[in-house]
Design a protein around this motif. Structure first.
Motif, PDB file in Angstrom:
ATOM      1  N   LYS A 139     -11.940  -6.979 -14.000  1.00  0.00           N
ATOM      2  CA  LYS A 139     -10.938  -7.063 -13.118  1.00  0.00           C
ATOM      3  C   LYS A 139      -9.507  -6.716 -13.943  1.00  0.00           C
ATOM      4  CE  LYS A 139      -9.497  -6.722  -8.274  1.00  0.00           C
ATOM      5  NZ  LYS A 139      -7.870  -7.412  -8.283  1.00  0.00           N
ATOM      6  N   GLU A 143      -6.330  -4.415 -14.977  1.00  0.00           N
ATOM      7  CA  GLU A 143      -4.848  -5.388 -14.643  1.00  0.00           C
ATOM      8  C   GLU A 143      -4.332  -4.893 -15.872  1.00  0.00           C
ATOM      9  OE1 GLU A 143      -5.768  -7.423 -11.528  1.00  0.00           O
ATOM     10  OE2 GLU A 143      -6.482  -6.389 -10.504  1.00  0.00           O
ATOM     11  N   GLU A 147      -0.988  -2.007 -17.237  1.00  0.00           N
ATOM     12  CA  GLU A 147       0.616  -2.815 -17.069  1.00  0.00           C
ATOM     13  C   GLU A 147       0.880  -2.485 -18.668  1.00  0.00           C
ATOM     14  OE1 GLU A 147       0.402  -7.009 -16.647  1.00  0.00           O
ATOM     15  OE2 GLU A 147      -0.436  -7.126 -14.801  1.00  0.00           O
TER      16      GLU A 147
END
Length: 301
Positions: A139, A143, A147
């Motif tokens: 996870k 993420e 970015e």
């Protein structure tokens, strides 16, 4: 250095192993096992870590995890076959077959995740753990990748989004956009080192493990590892631990910080100017950092 290769039985399969022995072994040094990434990327791209044999006077052991490289390939195995437990079992089967009870462990990318999975079980002979360029959960990895994707040129982001939505992830436009991400965050050496290309080529020729557990590339994670996390189990690791990453690593600080924060006594090191393959971008500096860490945790001073 002397290199020996052999096949070690594992369940109904075989694991290929390479043992690098220094010309002169130093008193008190312990063997180092190197765990490659992917999953399914084979040992080639981490092969230069074998230089630690002569540099530190220790045996260095590489192996191809089952499903890739020179080990048994299993293209028809169901998705549920490919689990972290499978690879933990393979490691200890190999280690026992080699008659090694006390050792150091270094894992790169998925190899670091696997190293953590081994270490949380507190095997008696593990003297130290080096986690290199690895996330503590997928996870956090996804993420972080989002970015980094947001920093790519707009047309590159658009190509990635369009083809992922359409399922056309083998389209040349998508592959070119993927390569832009790789040049920034996977390996910043231009051209890519041959060892890196060799691991990529063998994975693309037989992508079962990588595509099943990860997905089509480093940042579109849709495989069986997508929900993997070890964050809550990290306090169970008792071995001295070093966590390393690159300044521009696709394993962003948020992905590896849990290792430093939750493993008792763990420390971190960031290689300036490097990305995910720090060991290929600054090989001498990388090995020097690892060698100093290993020297602090030998059986005999």
């Amino acid at each position: 250095m002397q290199r020996e290769t052999r096949l070690v039985p594992f369940r109904d399969f075989q694991t290929w192993v390479q043992i690098t022995t220094p010309d002169t072994t130093r008193r008190g040094t312990l063997p180092l096992f190197v765990l490659h990434g992917g999953p399914g990327m084979a040992h080639d791209y981490v092969a230069n870590i074998a230089e630690l044999a002569d540099e530190t006077g220790r045996v260095v052991i590489h192996y191809d995890q089952v499903g890739c490289g020179h080990s048994t390939h299993l293209p028809d195995a169901p998705p549920e076959f490919w689990t972290p437990d499978l690879f933990v079992d393979e490691f200890h089967t190999l280690r026992s077959a080699l008659g090694i009870d006390t050792y150091h462990l270094l894992g790169q990318s998925w190899g670091g995740m696997l190293g953590a999975e081994i270490a949380v079980r507190r095997p008696e002979g593990l003297r130290s753990l080096a986690i290199c360029n690895s996330p503590a959960s997928m996870k956090l990895w996804v993420e972080g990748a989002a970015e980094l994707r947001a920093q790519l040129p707009p047309q590159t982001q658009d190509a990635l989004d369009r083809h992922e939505a359409a399922g056309t992830v083998t389209d040349p436009e998508y592959l070119a956009a993927t390569m832009e991400f790789y040049r920034r965050h996977v390996c910043r050496t231009d051209p890519f080192p041959q060892d890196f290309l060799d691991s990529e080529a063998q994975m693309e020729a037989e992508p079962t493990v990588y595509h099943t557990m990860n997905g089509p590339n480093e940042f579109h994670v849709v495989g069986t590892l997508r929900d993997w996390t070890i964050v809550e189990r990290l306090p169970d690791i008792s071995a001295p631990t070093l966590v390393v990453a690159g300044e521009f690593d696709e394993a962003t600080p948020a992905t590896w910080q849990p290792y430093v924060e939750r493993i008792p006594g763990a420390r971190g090191h960031v290689f300036a100017g490097c990305s995910h393959c720090s060991h290929l971008e600054k090989p001498e500096e990388f090995r020097a950092v690892i060698a100093a860490f290993l020297a602090d945790h030998e059986d005999t001073p």
